[in-house]
Motif scaffolding. Structure first.
Motif, PDB file in Angstrom:
ATOM      1  N   MET A   1       0.852  -1.179   0.000  1.00 49.36           N
ATOM      2  CA  MET A   1       0.000   0.000   0.000  1.00 49.36           C
ATOM      3  C   MET A   1       0.897   1.241   0.000  1.00 49.36           C
ATOM      4  SD  MET A   1      -3.109   1.168   2.528  1.00 49.36           S
ATOM      5  CE  MET A   1      -3.591  -0.451   2.924  1.00 49.36           C
ATOM      6  N   SER A   2       0.562   2.184  -0.843  1.00 41.22           N
ATOM      7  CA  SER A   2       1.389   3.376  -1.001  1.00 41.22           C
ATOM      8  C   SER A   2       0.508   4.617  -1.024  1.00 41.22           C
ATOM      9  CB  SER A   2       2.171   3.268  -2.315  1.00 41.22           C
ATOM     10  OG  SER A   2       2.761   4.493  -2.642  1.00 41.22           O
ATOM     11  N   VAL A   3       1.044   5.677  -0.491  1.00 42.65           N
ATOM     12  CA  VAL A   3       0.333   6.958  -0.540  1.00 42.65           C
ATOM     13  C   VAL A   3       0.107   7.377  -1.992  1.00 42.65           C
ATOM     14  CG1 VAL A   3       0.534   9.411   0.012  1.00 42.65           C
ATOM     15  CG2 VAL A   3       1.190   7.703   1.698  1.00 42.65           C
ATOM     16  N   LEU A   4       1.069   7.087  -2.860  1.00 40.36           N
ATOM     17  CA  LEU A   4       0.958   7.489  -4.266  1.00 40.36           C
ATOM     18  C   LEU A   4      -0.172   6.779  -5.002  1.00 40.36           C
ATOM     19  CD1 LEU A   4       4.694   7.653  -5.365  1.00 40.36           C
ATOM     20  CD2 LEU A   4       3.178   9.549  -4.801  1.00 40.36           C
ATOM     21  N   THR A   5      -0.567   5.617  -4.533  1.00 39.14           N
ATOM     22  CA  THR A   5      -1.605   4.847  -5.221  1.00 39.14           C
ATOM     23  C   THR A   5      -2.964   4.959  -4.532  1.00 39.14           C
ATOM     24  OG1 THR A   5      -1.097   2.816  -4.002  1.00 39.14           O
ATOM     25  CG2 THR A   5       0.102   3.191  -6.065  1.00 39.14           C
ATOM     26  N   SER A   6      -3.022   5.626  -3.413  1.00 42.16           N
ATOM     27  CA  SER A   6      -4.256   5.716  -2.632  1.00 42.16           C
ATOM     28  C   SER A   6      -5.292   6.631  -3.287  1.00 42.16           C
ATOM     29  CB  SER A   6      -3.940   6.251  -1.231  1.00 42.16           C
ATOM     30  OG  SER A   6      -5.134   6.541  -0.534  1.00 42.16           O
ATOM     31  N   PRO A   7      -6.538   6.177  -3.384  1.00 46.89           N
ATOM     32  CA  PRO A   7      -7.597   7.051  -3.879  1.00 46.89           C
ATOM     33  C   PRO A   7      -7.752   8.329  -3.038  1.00 46.89           C
ATOM     34  CG  PRO A   7      -8.331   4.784  -3.946  1.00 46.89           C
ATOM     35  CD  PRO A   7      -7.011   4.799  -3.206  1.00 46.89           C
ATOM     36  N   LYS A   8      -7.397   8.263  -1.772  1.00 43.47           N
ATOM     37  CA  LYS A   8      -7.463   9.462  -0.922  1.00 43.47           C
ATOM     38  C   LYS A   8      -6.473  10.522  -1.399  1.00 43.47           C
ATOM     39  CE  LYS A   8      -9.140   7.191   3.226  1.00 43.47           C
ATOM     40  NZ  LYS A   8      -8.879   6.858   4.612  1.00 43.47           N
ATOM     41  N   THR A   9      -5.323  10.098  -1.884  1.00 41.54           N
ATOM     42  CA  THR A   9      -4.338  11.038  -2.424  1.00 41.54           C
ATOM     43  C   THR A   9      -4.896  11.714  -3.666  1.00 41.54           C
ATOM     44  OG1 THR A   9      -2.512   9.726  -1.534  1.00 41.54           O
ATOM     45  CG2 THR A   9      -1.990  11.265  -3.323  1.00 41.54           C
ATOM     46  N   TYR A  10      -5.518  10.928  -4.534  1.00 42.49           N
ATOM     47  CA  TYR A  10      -6.123  11.491  -5.744  1.00 42.49           C
ATOM     48  C   TYR A  10      -7.220  12.496  -5.366  1.00 42.49           C
ATOM     49  CZ  TYR A  10      -3.771   8.137  -8.811  1.00 42.49           C
ATOM     50  OH  TYR A  10      -2.830   7.439  -9.520  1.00 42.49           O
ATOM     51  N   THR A  11      -8.019  12.146  -4.379  1.00 42.54           N
ATOM     52  CA  THR A  11      -9.096  13.040  -3.942  1.00 42.54           C
ATOM     53  C   THR A  11      -8.541  14.332  -3.360  1.00 42.54           C
ATOM     54  OG1 THR A  11     -10.541  11.143  -3.544  1.00 42.54           O
ATOM     55  CG2 THR A  11     -11.134  13.212  -2.451  1.00 42.54           C
ATOM     56  N   GLY A  12      -7.510  14.224  -2.533  1.00 39.95           N
ATOM     57  CA  GLY A  12      -6.881  15.417  -1.955  1.00 39.95           C
ATOM     58  C   GLY A  12      -6.279  16.317  -3.010  1.00 39.95           C
ATOM     59  N   LEU A  13      -5.609  15.719  -3.992  1.00 39.35           N
ATOM     60  CA  LEU A  13      -5.023  16.512  -5.078  1.00 39.35           C
ATOM     61  C   LEU A  13      -6.106  17.123  -5.964  1.00 39.35           C
ATOM     62  CD1 LEU A  13      -1.991  14.224  -5.910  1.00 39.35           C
ATOM     63  CD2 LEU A  13      -1.887  16.561  -5.011  1.00 39.35           C
ATOM     64  N   ALA A  14      -7.238  16.443  -6.105  1.00 34.10           N
ATOM     65  CA  ALA A  14      -8.360  17.010  -6.856  1.00 34.10           C
ATOM     66  C   ALA A  14      -8.880  18.260  -6.151  1.00 34.10           C
ATOM     67  CB  ALA A  14      -9.478  15.987  -7.010  1.00 34.10           C
ATOM     68  N   ALA A  15      -8.985  18.208  -4.831  1.00 35.85           N
ATOM     69  CA  ALA A  15      -9.428  19.385  -4.064  1.00 35.85           C
ATOM     70  C   ALA A  15      -8.432  20.529  -4.237  1.00 35.85           C
ATOM     71  CB  ALA A  15      -9.588  19.020  -2.589  1.00 35.85           C
TER      72      ALA A  15
END
Length: 119
Positions: A1-15
Motif C-alpha cells: 500500500m502506497s500513498v501514491l496509489t491511494s484514492p485518498k491522495t487522488y481526492t486530496g489533489l483534486a481538491a
C-alpha cells in the motif's frame, strides 16, 4: 500500500486543483505575478482554470475510472514539465521553480504507479 496509489491522495489533489482553479480564475495577485514572471500570454490565462477543473474531475474519477485518473496524472506530468520549462526559460528563482518541480515528480510517480484498485 502506497500513498501514491491511494484514492485518498487522488481526492486530496483534486481538491487542491479545484481550489487552484478558483484562485487562478480570480486571479489572486501572487498567481498573476507568477504568470507574469514566466511570461504566460494574457490570451492563455482564461484557459488555465478550465484545465485545472478538468484535472480535478479527472483525479476524482479514480473511484470509478482508475484508467482515466492515471491518464489525468500523465497529463498533469506534461503540464508540470511545461511549467518547469517556463521557469527555467526565464531563469526564475529556485524558490519559485521548486513547487512546479515537486508536482512534476509527484504526478510522474503517480503515473508510473497508477491508482490502487479497490478489490
Amino acid at each position: 500500500m502506497s500513498v501514491l496509489t491511494s484514492p485518498k491522495t487522488y481526492t486530496g489533489l483534486a481538491a487542491f486543483q479545484a481550489a487552484d482553479a478558483v484562485l487562478c480564475a480570480i486571479p489572486v495577485p501572487y498567481i498573476a505575478k507568477a504568470l507574469d514572471t514566466v511570461q504566460v500570454p494574457q490570451e492563455i490565462r482564461p484557459v488555465l482554470p478550465i484545465v485545472k477543473v478538468a484535472s480535478a474531475i479527472g483525479l476524482l474519477s479514480v473511484h470509478r475510472f482508475p484508467g482515466l485518473a492515471r491518464l489525468t496524472t500523465a497529463a498533469l506530468t506534461l503540464y508540470f514539465v511545461l511549467a518547469v520549462g517556463a521557469h527555467i526559460r526565464v531563469r526564475d528563482s529556485i524558490a519559485n521553480t521548486v513547487p512546479a518541480a515537486s508536482f512534476l515528480a509527484l504526478f510522474a510517480s503517480m503515473t508510473l504507479r497508477g491508482p490502487r484498485r479497490n478489490s
